[in-house]
Motif scaffolding. Structure first.
Motif, PDB file in Angstrom:
ATOM      1  N   SER A  17     131.011 -14.103 146.822  1.00 18.50           N
ATOM      2  CA  SER A  17     130.987 -13.333 145.580  1.00 18.50           C
ATOM      3  C   SER A  17     132.336 -13.359 144.899  1.00 18.50           C
ATOM      4  CB  SER A  17     130.592 -11.884 145.873  1.00 18.50           C
ATOM      5  OG  SER A  17     131.515 -11.316 146.762  1.00 18.50           O
ATOM      6  N   LYS A  20     133.533  -8.588 145.674  1.00 15.09           N
ATOM      7  CA  LYS A  20     132.542  -7.948 146.549  1.00 15.09           C
ATOM      8  C   LYS A  20     132.228  -6.521 146.120  1.00 15.09           C
ATOM      9  CE  LYS A  20     135.603  -6.159 150.185  1.00 15.09           C
ATOM     10  NZ  LYS A  20     135.840  -6.131 151.643  1.00 15.09           N
ATOM     11  N   SER A  22     131.399  -5.682 143.230  1.00 14.57           N
ATOM     12  CA  SER A  22     130.465  -5.736 142.105  1.00 14.57           C
ATOM     13  C   SER A  22     129.143  -6.405 142.440  1.00 14.57           C
ATOM     14  CB  SER A  22     131.111  -6.490 140.928  1.00 14.57           C
ATOM     15  OG  SER A  22     132.286  -5.839 140.498  1.00 14.57           O
ATOM     16  N   CYS A  23     129.002  -6.932 143.653  1.00 12.95           N
ATOM     17  CA  CYS A  23     127.760  -7.610 144.000  1.00 12.95           C
ATOM     18  C   CYS A  23     126.921  -6.740 144.929  1.00 12.95           C
ATOM     19  CB  CYS A  23     128.037  -8.968 144.637  1.00 12.95           C
ATOM     20  SG  CYS A  23     128.755  -8.888 146.290  1.00 12.95           S
ATOM     21  N   CYS A  24     125.676  -7.104 145.106  1.00 13.46           N
ATOM     22  CA  CYS A  24     124.769  -6.342 145.954  1.00 13.46           C
ATOM     23  C   CYS A  24     125.269  -6.349 147.396  1.00 13.46           C
ATOM     24  CB  CYS A  24     123.365  -6.939 145.888  1.00 13.46           C
ATOM     25  SG  CYS A  24     122.202  -6.182 147.046  1.00 13.46           S
ATOM     26  N   ASN A  28     124.174 -10.017 148.364  1.00  5.92           N
ATOM     27  CA  ASN A  28     125.280 -10.628 147.599  1.00  5.92           C
ATOM     28  C   ASN A  28     124.888 -10.985 146.170  1.00  5.92           C
ATOM     29  OD1 ASN A  28     126.748 -10.460 149.922  1.00  5.92           O
ATOM     30  ND2 ASN A  28     127.034 -12.663 150.221  1.00  5.92           N
ATOM     31  N   GLY A  29     123.749 -10.496 145.699  1.00  5.09           N
ATOM     32  CA  GLY A  29     123.330 -10.815 144.341  1.00  5.09           C
ATOM     33  C   GLY A  29     124.324 -10.314 143.306  1.00  5.09           C
ATOM     34  N   LEU A  30     124.574 -11.147 142.296  1.00  6.59           N
ATOM     35  CA  LEU A  30     125.544 -10.793 141.256  1.00  6.59           C
ATOM     36  C   LEU A  30     124.875 -10.216 140.005  1.00  6.59           C
ATOM     37  CD1 LEU A  30     127.947 -13.856 141.527  1.00  6.59           C
ATOM     38  CD2 LEU A  30     128.415 -11.501 142.211  1.00  6.59           C
ATOM     39  N   LYS A  31     123.539 -10.345 139.913  1.00  2.00           N
ATOM     40  CA  LYS A  31     122.823  -9.809 138.767  1.00  2.00           C
ATOM     41  C   LYS A  31     122.313  -8.421 139.122  1.00  2.00           C
ATOM     42  CE  LYS A  31     121.384 -14.216 136.751  1.00  2.00           C
ATOM     43  NZ  LYS A  31     120.226 -15.041 136.284  1.00  2.00           N
ATOM     44  N   ILE A  32     122.822  -7.434 138.419  1.00  2.00           N
ATOM     45  CA  ILE A  32     122.438  -6.052 138.686  1.00  2.00           C
ATOM     46  C   ILE A  32     122.082  -5.353 137.386  1.00  2.00           C
ATOM     47  CG2 ILE A  32     123.920  -5.927 140.734  1.00  2.00           C
ATOM     48  CD1 ILE A  32     125.865  -4.256 139.045  1.00  2.00           C
ATOM     49  N   CYS A  59     119.933  -3.964 142.310  1.00  2.00           N
ATOM     50  CA  CYS A  59     120.050  -5.415 142.424  1.00  2.00           C
ATOM     51  C   CYS A  59     118.792  -6.070 141.876  1.00  2.00           C
ATOM     52  CB  CYS A  59     120.260  -5.806 143.892  1.00  2.00           C
ATOM     53  SG  CYS A  59     120.243  -7.591 144.177  1.00  2.00           S
ATOM     54  N   TYR A  68     127.853   1.775 141.937  1.00  9.99           N
ATOM     55  CA  TYR A  68     128.598   0.639 141.388  1.00  9.99           C
ATOM     56  C   TYR A  68     129.771   1.130 140.536  1.00  9.99           C
ATOM     57  CZ  TYR A  68     129.556  -3.229 138.169  1.00  9.99           C
ATOM     58  OH  TYR A  68     130.184  -4.198 137.421  1.00  9.99           O
TER      59      TYR A  68
END
Length: 387
Positions: A17, A20, A22-24, A28-32, A59, A68
């Motif tokens: 990421s 870290k 800012s990700c799930c 590890n998903g970056l789209k939230i 997420c 977040y």
């Protein structure tokens, strides 16, 4: 799973990421998706407020809800202090901690102890690490518990309460309550089991904690995680057992990640743990806990279907939640829709009520946020409030 493999997993997590925080924390998903500013002091209406720089986020990949941005503590002791500094008015930190232990932690650990005696006997797992408590488990005679807690004040208090005194240290008897997080803790001897009793969801970066747990465990060691949230099918409210507001579901004080059964299993698989069983056990008041029993295994690959199932489960739970809110609201309004009733509030509240139920029988609505003179809105007589 070897120590080098565990290190590799954690390092890959950190490098996968961009940031870290800012990700799930599960996939590890970056789209939230940002859901709402997080709230603080939800348990005290007079002190309730919304945070300025913190949100509840979801997420887009696995549906996990978390606060977040995730907070990285440079000093792990600050992590513990944030938890216990939320004292009740007129209480010291120590007084609050004792009240918290007697009211909440002790019933939880008594319930956990019953599970262990039934499912994991001392012969199968004698030596345990307890992560994040005042240290009550160190008083269990049939098991040998070590407790780690990141607030030094609570560590000292726990040592006093559970006879881990300085006098014993003079006799060469080491205390089994220490000031650490699991990430910072080391021990020369491996444990048979590790317990996160309503503390796992307080880890902002749970994969790091799980990798360290695997490193501290014997081959085939036990991992027990209890979670008291709606998303894990536990009763989350101690008073009446009902979820009547969103703050009953998303507590914005100490919980960082709102795991569900599918996302938790996926996360634990990433660190080398296999799910053995899951069951509901008693907590305090009306609350219950969902207990997950995992075992450390030599090799396991994370099942990507668990992420799909996690997202579907979260969507289903959220839909059910709002249907429950609507049902409770209608039942309450029906009960009070009588000629003996006046409702007092603001125009936005009246508007929200009118969307779900028609209050045709009440005597009127007293409005205190408008300059409107007495009027009729959707059949409801509105009276201007005058102090």
């Amino acid at each position: 799973m070897t120590e080098n493999k565990l290190i590799e997993i954690c390092e890959k997590y950190k490098s996968d990421s961009v940031n870290k925080t800012s990700c799930c924390p599960v996939c590890n998903g970056l789209k939230i998706s940002l859901l709402s500013p997080s709230w603080k002091r939800y348990y005290n209406e007079k002190e309730f407020f919304l945070a300025e720089r913190e949100w509840f986020a979801s997420c887009d990949n696995c549906g996990t809800i978390f606060r977040y941005p995730l907070l990285s503590y440079d000093d792990y002791k600050k992590y513990g202090e944030d938890y216990y500094n939320q004292v009740n008015p007129g209480q010291s930190v120590e007084e609050h901690a004792i009240w918290h232990f007697e009211s909440f932690q002790k019933p939880n650990y008594d319930s956990l102890r019953s599970f262990l005696n039934k499912e994991i006997s001392p012969a199968d797992g004698k030596r345990w690490l307890d992560v994040g408590s005042i240290g009550y488990a160190t008083s269990f005679d049939e098991y040998e518990f070590t407790t780690i807690e990141p607030d030094q004040r609570i560590v000292e208090l726990g040592r006093k309460l559970f006879k881990q005194s300085w006098a014993k240290s003079l006799l060469g008897i080491k205390s089994r309550i220490h000031c650490h997080t699991i990430e910072s803790f080391e021990d020369s001897k491996l444990f048979d089991g590790i317990v996160f009793n309503n503390s796992f969801y307080c880890l902002p970066f749970p994969i790091e904690g799980l990798c360290k747990a695997a490193k501290l465990l014997q081959k085939n060691g036990h991992l027990v995680i209890t979670i008291s949230t709606y998303f894990c099918d536990a009763v989350a409210v101690r008073t009446d057992g009902l979820l009547s507001r969103m703050e009953d579901v998303l507590q914005g004080e100490t919980l960082w990640v709102f795991h569900n059964a599918k996302s938790l299993e996926y996360l634990c698989q990433r660190a080398g743990f296999e799910l053995v069983s899951s069951q509901e056990i008693m907590a305090y008041g009306k609350k219950t806990m969902r207990l997950f029993h995992f075992r450390k295994v030599a090799s396991i690959s994370p099942d990507p279907m668990l992420l799909i199932d996690s997202k579907s489960l979260m969507q289903k739970k959220i839909t059910q939640l709002f249907e429950n809110f609507s049902g409770q609201s209608i039942a309450y309004l029906e009960k009070h829709n009588t000629e003996k009733t006046f409702f007092i509030g603001t125009l936005p509240i009246l508007h929200d009520i009118s969307r779900i139920y028609s209050l045709q029988k009440i005597s009127g609505y007293v409005v205190f946020d408008s300059d409107l003179s007495n009027c009729n809105i959707d059949g409801i007589i509105c009276y201007k409030y005058c102090a």
